[in-house]
Design an enzyme around this catalytic site. Structure first.
Site, PDB file in Angstrom:
ATOM      1  N   GLU A 196      38.514  39.324  46.579  1.00 47.28           N
ATOM      2  CA  GLU A 196      37.089  38.973  46.575  1.00 47.28           C
ATOM      3  C   GLU A 196      36.650  38.360  47.905  1.00 47.28           C
ATOM      4  O   GLU A 196      35.539  38.629  48.372  1.00 47.28           O
ATOM      5  CB  GLU A 196      36.772  38.027  45.408  1.00 47.28           C
ATOM      6  CG  GLU A 196      37.074  38.593  44.019  1.00 47.28           C
ATOM      7  CD  GLU A 196      36.491  39.974  43.751  1.00 47.28           C
ATOM      8  OE1 GLU A 196      35.410  40.288  44.289  1.00 47.28           O
ATOM      9  OE2 GLU A 196      37.125  40.759  43.024  1.00 47.28           O
ATOM     10  N   HIS A 198      35.961  41.104  50.257  1.00 49.45           N
ATOM     11  CA  HIS A 198      34.647  41.733  50.066  1.00 49.45           C
ATOM     12  C   HIS A 198      33.573  41.022  50.905  1.00 49.45           C
ATOM     13  O   HIS A 198      32.678  41.665  51.447  1.00 49.45           O
ATOM     14  CB  HIS A 198      34.229  41.648  48.591  1.00 49.45           C
ATOM     15  CG  HIS A 198      34.648  42.828  47.763  1.00 49.45           C
ATOM     16  ND1 HIS A 198      34.278  44.123  48.051  1.00 49.45           N
ATOM     17  CD2 HIS A 198      35.383  42.909  46.627  1.00 49.45           C
ATOM     18  CE1 HIS A 198      34.776  44.948  47.132  1.00 49.45           C
ATOM     19  NE2 HIS A 198      35.460  44.237  46.260  1.00 49.45           N
ATOM     20  N   CYS A 206      39.356  48.603  42.418  1.00 50.71           N
ATOM     21  CA  CYS A 206      38.105  47.920  42.760  1.00 50.71           C
ATOM     22  C   CYS A 206      36.958  48.626  42.042  1.00 50.71           C
ATOM     23  O   CYS A 206      36.912  49.862  42.032  1.00 50.71           O
ATOM     24  CB  CYS A 206      37.888  47.966  44.277  1.00 50.71           C
ATOM     25  SG  CYS A 206      36.337  47.213  44.816  1.00 50.71           S
TER      26      CYS A 206
HETATM   27 NI    NI Z   1      36.541  44.946  44.632  1.00 46.16          NI
END
Ligand code: NI
Length: 163
Positions: A132, A135, A89
């Site tokens: 994603e 996130h 990441c």
């Molecule tokens: Ni990431």
């Protein structure tokens, strides 16, 4: 229109659930341009809005040369048992660990004009879609490691020059 600095592990913006994108105004359009610019450099597979300091539900992706974005993405379907897959990441630089990911995933959202957007696929695409959308819920791939790998990762973070 800029490559924005990536927020790093320890920044609270990465741990806060993101708000939905509401009315599309100049701010949202500028955010999308920045997400697209920031995901473009080689080696980047995805950038979520909180990674550039904006707590709204949007991400960009760069997979096999295909660059795009999605607003208000929802992970609507996964297929197959979650399996360990090597992952990193941008917000946790220098680390690489096996995260548990489903081999196929489908995400639905909209574009700047409100048109439906569907992203789906296997392998790297499935992995990026799960990474994603995590996130946007304030989750990092570190949360998808085995307890042992997570201990190793946390030690690596503590010993990182950037932390
Ligand atoms: Ni990431």
């Amino acid at each position: 229109m800029a490559i924005r600095p990536i927020r790093l592990f320890g920044d609270p913006v990465l741990r806060a659930p993101c708000a939905p994108v509401g009315l599309v105004d100049d701010g949202v359009r500028a955010l999308v341009r920045d997400l697209l610019d920031t995901v473009e450099p080689p080696g980047r597979a995805g950038v979520a809005a909180p990674q550039i300091g904006v707590g709204v539900r949007a991400f960009s992706y760069n997979i096999d040369g295909d660059i795009g974005y999605i607003l208000n993405p929802v992970l609507v379907e996964v297929r197959g048992e979650a399996e360990p897959v090597g992952e990193g990441c941008l917000s946790v630089p220098g680390l690489w660990h096996d995260a548990l990911r489903h081999p196929w995933a489908r995400v639905e959202g909209v574009d700047l004009d409100g048109n439906p957007v569907v992203l789906e696929g296997e392998g790297l695409i499935a992995q990026a879609l799960q990474h994603e959308t995590d996130h946007l819920d304030g989750k990092l791939y570190l949360d998808r490691l085995t307890p042992e790998d997570r201990r190793v990762a946390m030690r690596e973070i503590r010993e990182s020059a950037w932390f």
